[in-house]
Design a protein around this motif. Sequence first.
Motif, PDB file in Angstrom:
ATOM      1  N   MET A  54       0.831  -1.201   0.000  1.00  0.00           N
ATOM      2  CA  MET A  54       0.000   0.000   0.000  1.00  0.00           C
ATOM      3  C   MET A  54       0.869   1.255   0.000  1.00  0.00           C
ATOM      4  SD  MET A  54      -3.155   0.636  -0.302  1.00  0.00           S
ATOM      5  CE  MET A  54      -4.486   1.787   0.010  1.00  0.00           C
ATOM      6  N   PHE A  55       1.938   1.234   0.819  1.00  0.00           N
ATOM      7  CA  PHE A  55       2.877   2.350   0.841  1.00  0.00           C
ATOM      8  C   PHE A  55       4.297   1.806   0.745  1.00  0.00           C
ATOM      9  CE2 PHE A  55      -0.873   3.827   3.162  1.00  0.00           C
ATOM     10  CZ  PHE A  55      -1.240   4.888   2.343  1.00  0.00           C
ATOM     11  N   ALA A  56       5.141   2.501   0.022  1.00  0.00           N
ATOM     12  CA  ALA A  56       6.488   1.999  -0.256  1.00  0.00           C
ATOM     13  C   ALA A  56       7.300   1.769   1.008  1.00  0.00           C
ATOM     14  CB  ALA A  56       7.221   2.983  -1.187  1.00  0.00           C
ATOM     15  N   ILE A  57       7.096   2.622   2.006  1.00  0.00           N
ATOM     16  CA  ILE A  57       7.914   2.513   3.218  1.00  0.00           C
ATOM     17  C   ILE A  57       7.626   1.222   3.981  1.00  0.00           C
ATOM     18  CG2 ILE A  57       6.358   3.704   4.836  1.00  0.00           C
ATOM     19  CD1 ILE A  57       8.982   5.262   5.733  1.00  0.00           C
ATOM     20  N   GLU A  58       6.514   0.567   3.660  1.00  0.00           N
ATOM     21  CA  GLU A  58       6.205  -0.711   4.303  1.00  0.00           C
ATOM     22  C   GLU A  58       7.243  -1.774   3.972  1.00  0.00           C
ATOM     23  OE1 GLU A  58       2.038  -2.113   4.374  1.00  0.00           O
ATOM     24  OE2 GLU A  58       1.583  -0.266   3.285  1.00  0.00           O
ATOM     25  N   HIS A  59       7.927  -1.641   2.832  1.00  0.00           N
ATOM     26  CA  HIS A  59       8.964  -2.609   2.476  1.00  0.00           C
ATOM     27  C   HIS A  59      10.073  -2.629   3.519  1.00  0.00           C
ATOM     28  CE1 HIS A  59       7.494  -3.705  -1.534  1.00  0.00           C
ATOM     29  NE2 HIS A  59       7.169  -2.431  -1.708  1.00  0.00           N
ATOM     30  N   ALA A  60      10.244  -1.501   4.221  1.00  0.00           N
ATOM     31  CA  ALA A  60      11.289  -1.414   5.242  1.00  0.00           C
ATOM     32  C   ALA A  60      10.767  -1.767   6.625  1.00  0.00           C
ATOM     33  CB  ALA A  60      11.878   0.001   5.264  1.00  0.00           C
ATOM     34  N   GLY A  61       9.461  -1.893   6.765  1.00  0.00           N
ATOM     35  CA  GLY A  61       8.901  -2.247   8.062  1.00  0.00           C
ATOM     36  C   GLY A  61       9.029  -1.156   9.102  1.00  0.00           C
ATOM     37  N   VAL A  62       9.081   0.104   8.661  1.00  0.00           N
ATOM     38  CA  VAL A  62       9.201   1.221   9.599  1.00  0.00           C
ATOM     39  C   VAL A  62       8.030   2.180   9.392  1.00  0.00           C
ATOM     40  CG1 VAL A  62      11.699   1.056   9.689  1.00  0.00           C
ATOM     41  CG2 VAL A  62      10.634   2.611   8.038  1.00  0.00           C
ATOM     42  N   SER A  63       7.839   3.049  10.365  1.00  0.00           N
ATOM     43  CA  SER A  63       6.753   4.019  10.301  1.00  0.00           C
ATOM     44  C   SER A  63       7.333   5.433  10.390  1.00  0.00           C
ATOM     45  CB  SER A  63       5.765   3.787  11.445  1.00  0.00           C
ATOM     46  OG  SER A  63       4.702   4.720  11.376  1.00  0.00           O
ATOM     47  N   PRO A  64       6.974   6.327   9.464  1.00  0.00           N
ATOM     48  CA  PRO A  64       7.499   7.691   9.501  1.00  0.00           C
ATOM     49  C   PRO A  64       6.734   8.561  10.501  1.00  0.00           C
ATOM     50  CG  PRO A  64       5.999   7.468   7.671  1.00  0.00           C
ATOM     51  CD  PRO A  64       6.065   6.107   8.318  1.00  0.00           C
ATOM     52  N   ASP A  65       7.241   9.749  10.749  1.00  0.00           N
ATOM     53  CA  ASP A  65       6.534  10.713  11.600  1.00  0.00           C
ATOM     54  C   ASP A  65       5.500  11.482  10.786  1.00  0.00           C
ATOM     55  OD1 ASP A  65       8.202  10.443  14.111  1.00  0.00           O
ATOM     56  OD2 ASP A  65       9.744  10.959  12.640  1.00  0.00           O
ATOM     57  N   ILE A  66       5.827  11.713   9.520  1.00  0.00           N
ATOM     58  CA  ILE A  66       4.947  12.438   8.611  1.00  0.00           C
ATOM     59  C   ILE A  66       4.898  11.671   7.296  1.00  0.00           C
ATOM     60  CG2 ILE A  66       4.554  14.610   7.359  1.00  0.00           C
ATOM     61  CD1 ILE A  66       6.225  16.022   9.533  1.00  0.00           C
ATOM     62  N   MET A  67       3.719  11.522   6.725  1.00  0.00           N
ATOM     63  CA  MET A  67       3.615  10.867   5.425  1.00  0.00           C
ATOM     64  C   MET A  67       2.684  11.678   4.522  1.00  0.00           C
ATOM     65  SD  MET A  67       2.994   6.856   4.473  1.00  0.00           S
ATOM     66  CE  MET A  67       1.271   6.697   4.917  1.00  0.00           C
ATOM     67  N   CYS A  68       3.165  11.966   3.322  1.00  0.00           N
ATOM     68  CA  CYS A  68       2.395  12.727   2.343  1.00  0.00           C
ATOM     69  C   CYS A  68       1.837  11.770   1.302  1.00  0.00           C
ATOM     70  CB  CYS A  68       3.285  13.769   1.651  1.00  0.00           C
ATOM     71  SG  CYS A  68       4.166  14.847   2.797  1.00  0.00           S
ATOM     72  N   VAL A  69       0.524  11.840   1.083  1.00  0.00           N
ATOM     73  CA  VAL A  69      -0.104  10.973   0.084  1.00  0.00           C
ATOM     74  C   VAL A  69      -0.956  11.814  -0.863  1.00  0.00           C
ATOM     75  CG1 VAL A  69      -0.127   8.986   1.627  1.00  0.00           C
ATOM     76  CG2 VAL A  69      -2.117  10.483   1.530  1.00  0.00           C
ATOM     77  N   GLY A  70      -1.136  11.311  -2.070  1.00  0.00           N
ATOM     78  CA  GLY A  70      -1.932  12.005  -3.078  1.00  0.00           C
ATOM     79  C   GLY A  70      -2.003  11.143  -4.322  1.00  0.00           C
ATOM     80  N   LYS A  71      -2.287  11.740  -5.446  1.00  0.00           N
ATOM     81  CA  LYS A  71      -2.358  11.050  -6.740  1.00  0.00           C
ATOM     82  C   LYS A  71      -3.240   9.806  -6.683  1.00  0.00           C
ATOM     83  CE  LYS A  71       1.848  12.905  -8.793  1.00  0.00           C
ATOM     84  NZ  LYS A  71       3.181  12.648  -9.368  1.00  0.00           N
ATOM     85  N   GLY A  72      -2.673   8.679  -6.274  1.00  0.00           N
ATOM     86  CA  GLY A  72      -3.435   7.442  -6.209  1.00  0.00           C
ATOM     87  C   GLY A  72      -4.601   7.509  -5.241  1.00  0.00           C
ATOM     88  N   LEU A  73      -4.579   8.459  -4.331  1.00  0.00           N
ATOM     89  CA  LEU A  73      -5.658   8.635  -3.358  1.00  0.00           C
ATOM     90  C   LEU A  73      -7.000   8.813  -4.048  1.00  0.00           C
ATOM     91  CD1 LEU A  73      -6.601   9.169  -0.406  1.00  0.00           C
ATOM     92  CD2 LEU A  73      -6.005  11.567  -0.778  1.00  0.00           C
ATOM     93  N   THR A  74      -7.014   9.508  -5.173  1.00  0.00           N
ATOM     94  CA  THR A  74      -8.250   9.714  -5.933  1.00  0.00           C
ATOM     95  C   THR A  74      -8.150   9.106  -7.326  1.00  0.00           C
ATOM     96  OG1 THR A  74      -7.460  11.864  -6.711  1.00  0.00           O
ATOM     97  CG2 THR A  74      -8.808  11.860  -4.720  1.00  0.00           C
ATOM     98  N   ALA A  75      -7.216   8.163  -7.491  1.00  0.00           N
ATOM     99  CA  ALA A  75      -6.997   7.511  -8.786  1.00  0.00           C
ATOM    100  C   ALA A  75      -6.704   8.534  -9.885  1.00  0.00           C
ATOM    101  CB  ALA A  75      -8.203   6.645  -9.167  1.00  0.00           C
TER     102      ALA A  75
END
Length: 211
Positions: free
Chosen positions: A33-54
């Motif tokens: 779902m999110f690229a950072i999941e490949h590292a198994g860590v959680s950021p303090d801030i995450m910016c999402v867009g684009k795919g959010l509304t296809a």
Amino acid sequence: PIYLKKLRELTLKLNIHLIADEIAMGFGRTGKMFAIEHAGVSPDIMCVGKGLTAGYFPMSIVLITDKLYEAFYADYSEGKSFLHSHSYSGNPIGCRIAVETLKIFEEENILEVIKLKGDYLRTASANKLKDIPYIGEYRQIGLIGAIELTGVPGERAGYEIYKIALKKGAILRPLGNIVYFMPPYIIKEEEIDKMLDIFKESLEEYLSRFK
């Protein structure tokens, strides 16, 4: 992933906020779902867009930890609230599209769709791009592939190949001498084949200029 793990460790040690920019890579592009999941860590801030509304509506979200949220949350009279807004804040159309997009992800198991089509893209690329001069490396994660051109003649080869491919019906993404495939999740297997064939034809047409 290893780099991101070490970066997260360092930022925690030095009390630095880690920001994950998931605007382009979020919502399944890399297979999670999110690229950072490949590292198994959680950021303090995450910016999402684009795919959010296809891609149908300009909509973005900034996600933050409870710790950051509490640092700015207070009654107006205390004067520490983080007040910010812009013309599209909470746009009801954008929010409605985002909700529907998230429903589609869940109901149609889009992450599994991306895995299957990503596997097909990887296999098709290996078959169609082998033994082609000037292709130094092909790398891929999820449904994003990158062809690195090495020793290719001329200037801005990636951009020139992009222009040729556009006339043939494929939109590629050139960054220097790296050409990216970022197809929509609804792409069919025969369209993946066509995309790769167009790249190959476009590369050959570009190289013909130097014969």
